[in-house]
Scaffold this active site. Structure first.
Site, PDB file in Angstrom:
ATOM      1  N   SER A 136       0.866  -1.193   0.000  1.00 41.05           N
ATOM      2  CA  SER A 136       0.000   0.000   0.000  1.00 41.05           C
ATOM      3  C   SER A 136       0.897   1.235   0.000  1.00 41.05           C
ATOM      4  O   SER A 136       2.082   1.149   0.352  1.00 41.05           O
ATOM      5  CB  SER A 136      -0.849  -0.008   1.274  1.00 41.05           C
ATOM      6  OG  SER A 136      -1.468   1.244   1.474  1.00 41.05           O
ATOM      7  N   TYR A 149      -2.758  -1.569  10.602  1.00 40.90           N
ATOM      8  CA  TYR A 149      -2.850  -1.945   9.175  1.00 40.90           C
ATOM      9  C   TYR A 149      -1.627  -1.410   8.431  1.00 40.90           C
ATOM     10  O   TYR A 149      -0.971  -2.141   7.671  1.00 40.90           O
ATOM     11  CB  TYR A 149      -4.146  -1.395   8.571  1.00 40.90           C
ATOM     12  CG  TYR A 149      -4.173  -1.484   7.061  1.00 40.90           C
ATOM     13  CD1 TYR A 149      -4.380  -2.705   6.420  1.00 40.90           C
ATOM     14  CD2 TYR A 149      -3.974  -0.340   6.269  1.00 40.90           C
ATOM     15  CE1 TYR A 149      -4.381  -2.788   5.032  1.00 40.90           C
ATOM     16  CE2 TYR A 149      -3.990  -0.424   4.882  1.00 40.90           C
ATOM     17  CZ  TYR A 149      -4.187  -1.649   4.268  1.00 40.90           C
ATOM     18  OH  TYR A 149      -4.181  -1.727   2.901  1.00 40.90           O
TER      19      TYR A 149
HETATM   20  N1  LIG Z   1      -8.766  -0.637  -1.347  1.00 35.19           N
HETATM   21  C1  LIG Z   1      -7.777   0.162  -0.979  1.00 35.19           C
HETATM   22  O1  LIG Z   1      -7.991   1.375  -0.762  1.00 35.19           O
HETATM   23  C2  LIG Z   1      -6.369  -0.387  -0.850  1.00 35.19           C
HETATM   24  C3  LIG Z   1      -5.307   0.532  -0.819  1.00 35.19           C
HETATM   25  C4  LIG Z   1      -4.004   0.045  -0.690  1.00 35.19           C
HETATM   26  C5  LIG Z   1      -3.771  -1.306  -0.605  1.00 35.19           C
HETATM   27  N2  LIG Z   1      -4.815  -2.192  -0.638  1.00 35.19           N
HETATM   28  C6  LIG Z   1      -4.516  -3.628  -0.520  1.00 35.19           C
HETATM   29  O2  LIG Z   1      -5.053  -4.304  -1.633  1.00 35.19           O
HETATM   30  C7  LIG Z   1      -5.315  -5.671  -1.276  1.00 35.19           C
HETATM   31  C8  LIG Z   1      -6.692  -6.054  -1.795  1.00 35.19           C
HETATM   32  O3  LIG Z   1      -7.664  -5.283  -1.110  1.00 35.19           O
HETATM   33  P1  LIG Z   1      -9.010  -4.769  -1.810  1.00 35.19           P
HETATM   34  O4  LIG Z   1      -9.035  -3.313  -1.682  1.00 35.19           O
HETATM   35  O5  LIG Z   1      -9.188  -5.401  -3.126  1.00 35.19           O
HETATM   36  O6  LIG Z   1     -10.074  -5.327  -0.749  1.00 35.19           O
HETATM   37  P2  LIG Z   1     -11.357  -6.281  -0.925  1.00 35.19           P
HETATM   38  O7  LIG Z   1     -12.211  -5.824  -2.043  1.00 35.19           O
HETATM   39  O8  LIG Z   1     -11.951  -6.364   0.443  1.00 35.19           O
HETATM   40  O9  LIG Z   1     -10.712  -7.686  -1.328  1.00 35.19           O
HETATM   41  C9  LIG Z   1      -9.906  -8.377  -0.413  1.00 35.19           C
HETATM   42  C10 LIG Z   1      -9.638  -9.771  -0.950  1.00 35.19           C
HETATM   43  O10 LIG Z   1      -8.793 -10.444  -0.015  1.00 35.19           O
HETATM   44  C11 LIG Z   1      -9.384 -11.677   0.340  1.00 35.19           C
HETATM   45  N3  LIG Z   1      -9.029 -12.043   1.701  1.00 35.19           N
HETATM   46  C12 LIG Z   1      -9.157 -11.334   2.836  1.00 35.19           C
HETATM   47  N4  LIG Z   1      -8.730 -12.036   3.889  1.00 35.19           N
HETATM   48  C13 LIG Z   1      -8.328 -13.241   3.394  1.00 35.19           C
HETATM   49  C14 LIG Z   1      -7.782 -14.409   3.975  1.00 35.19           C
HETATM   50  N5  LIG Z   1      -7.575 -14.520   5.300  1.00 35.19           N
HETATM   51  N6  LIG Z   1      -7.472 -15.451   3.174  1.00 35.19           N
HETATM   52  C15 LIG Z   1      -7.678 -15.371   1.836  1.00 35.19           C
HETATM   53  N7  LIG Z   1      -8.191 -14.294   1.221  1.00 35.19           N
HETATM   54  C16 LIG Z   1      -8.508 -13.253   2.001  1.00 35.19           C
HETATM   55  C17 LIG Z   1     -10.882 -11.474   0.159  1.00 35.19           C
HETATM   56  O11 LIG Z   1     -11.505 -12.725  -0.148  1.00 35.19           O
HETATM   57  P3  LIG Z   1     -12.382 -13.611   0.856  1.00 35.19           P
HETATM   58  O12 LIG Z   1     -13.114 -12.689   1.768  1.00 35.19           O
HETATM   59  O13 LIG Z   1     -13.263 -14.394  -0.073  1.00 35.19           O
HETATM   60  O14 LIG Z   1     -11.392 -14.494   1.570  1.00 35.19           O
HETATM   61  C18 LIG Z   1     -10.909 -10.590  -1.076  1.00 35.19           C
HETATM   62  O15 LIG Z   1     -10.827 -11.383  -2.236  1.00 35.19           O
HETATM   63  C19 LIG Z   1      -5.142  -5.753   0.233  1.00 35.19           C
HETATM   64  O16 LIG Z   1      -3.902  -6.352   0.541  1.00 35.19           O
HETATM   65  C20 LIG Z   1      -5.159  -4.298   0.690  1.00 35.19           C
HETATM   66  O17 LIG Z   1      -4.396  -4.105   1.856  1.00 35.19           O
HETATM   67  C21 LIG Z   1      -6.105  -1.759  -0.768  1.00 35.19           C
END
Ligand SMILES: NC(=O)c1ccc[n+]([C@@H]2O[C@H](COP(=O)([O-])OP(=O)(O)OC[C@H]3O[C@@H](n4cnc5c(N)ncnc54)[C@H](OP(=O)(O)O)[C@@H]3O)[C@@H](O)[C@H]2O)c1
Length: 263
Positions: A136, A149
């Site tokens: 991130s 986080y």
């Molecule tokens: N959105 C933002 O603003 C943002 C910014 C910077 C970085 N990120 C990073 O981007 C990544 C993806 O996040 P996103 O924004 O796409 O969020 P999201 O829409 O909530 O998706 C998160 C994904 O991670 C999976 N997940 C969560 N816990 C898990 C576990 N214990 N085992 C396996 N899968 C798991 C979820 O699937 P299930 O629930 O089906 O397991 C889902 O597919 C994360 O690492 C987050 O820190 C996000």
């Protein structure tokens, strides 16, 4: 290519993008029904593996499934992750453990098993394989109310920096990805974990999951050390490193806005 957290958000968008480009995918997440719907919408061409990355045995099973299906792994994308908005000093031990178990241990365990496989592979386009870790922008500047986080994201970054040097002689690329606020289920999941506010100011430079996935796809085709989907923030963070008081001033404004919303 193996993608963790492929059932939603950035992981799902990346899977769709890579599918368009002809990649063969192994999709991991806890919600198998979501993965199967995704695979179905892409012609059922991909392998779906139920997997909770906070469990080491699930990480091993995911990597094994890729080997059983395709015999090699070109790119492992450690994307699964979540956040919980809390005052940093009030984050409980259970919350800290659960954040680190998914965001850091989920990364290190997938890498541990995949690196062994990649080291034994023939080179393709100069590399035996690539590890891509979705960290991130918060890896380089802790966000108020997302202190733990942010710590998990910083941990992913410094782990990747060491890994990159260690795996370079084996011709394995290591890329970290540093999105800013991205429109996904991230905020909804944080609220399900008990977070009582929306992170403010995100609309300023919020991106779509498709935009982030597009940059990641390019960084898979042409491996780079760090992929910053919204590049100006990278340079703002250089300023923060040089002048932490400036970073504190910006973050204090954001914190005041959150407190106003919370009442
Ligand atoms: N959105 C933002 O603003 C943002 C910014 C910077 C970085 N990120 C990073 O981007 C990544 C993806 O996040 P996103 O924004 O796409 O969020 P999201 O829409 O909530 O998706 C998160 C994904 O991670 C999976 N997940 C969560 N816990 C898990 C576990 N214990 N085992 C396996 N899968 C798991 C979820 O699937 P299930 O629930 O089906 O397991 C889902 O597919 C994360 O690492 C987050 O820190 C996000």
């Amino acid at each position: 290519m193996v993608i963790t957290g492929a059932s939603a958000g950035i992981g799902e968008a990346l899977a769709r993008e890579l599918h368009k480009q002809g990649a063969r995918l192994v999709l991991g997440a806890r919600r198998l029904d979501k993965l199967e719907d995704l695979s179905l919408s892409m012609g059922k061409a991909h392998v779906c593996v139920p997997c909770d990355v906070s469990k080491p045995e699930d990480c091993q099973r995911l990597i094994q499934a890729a080997i059983d299906s395709f015999g090699r792994i070109d790119t492992l994308v450690c994307n699964a992750g979540f956040g919980i908005g809390r005052l940093s000093a009030q984050t409980t031990p259970d919350e800290v453990r659960s954040l680190f178990d998914t965001n850091l241990l989920g990364t290190t365990e997938c890498v541990r098993h995949a690196a062994v496989v990649m080291k034994g592979q023939e080179r393709a386009h100069g590399f035996r394989g690539q590890v891509m870790i979705v960290s991130s922008a918060a890896a380089r500047r802790g966000l108020p109310m997302l202190g733990v986080y942010s710590a998990t994201k910083a941990a992913q970054l410094v782990y990747a920096e060491a890994l990159r040097v260690e795996l370079a002689p084996s011709h394995i690329a290591v890329t970290t990805v540093h999105p800013v606020g991205t429109k996904t289920d991230f905020g909804t999941v944080a609220k399900q974990q008990g977070q009582a506010f929306d992170v403010p100011g995100r609309s300023l430079f919020q991106q779509t999951a498709q935009q982030v996935a597009g940059k990641m796809t390019r960084a898979i085709r042409y491996p780079v050390r760090e992929c910053w989907p919204f590049w100006p923030i990278r340079y703002a963070l250089v300023l923060n490193a040089a002048f932490p008081s400036l970073g504190d001033w910006v973050m204090a404004r954001q914190f005041r806005e959150i407190r106003r919303k919370l009442g």
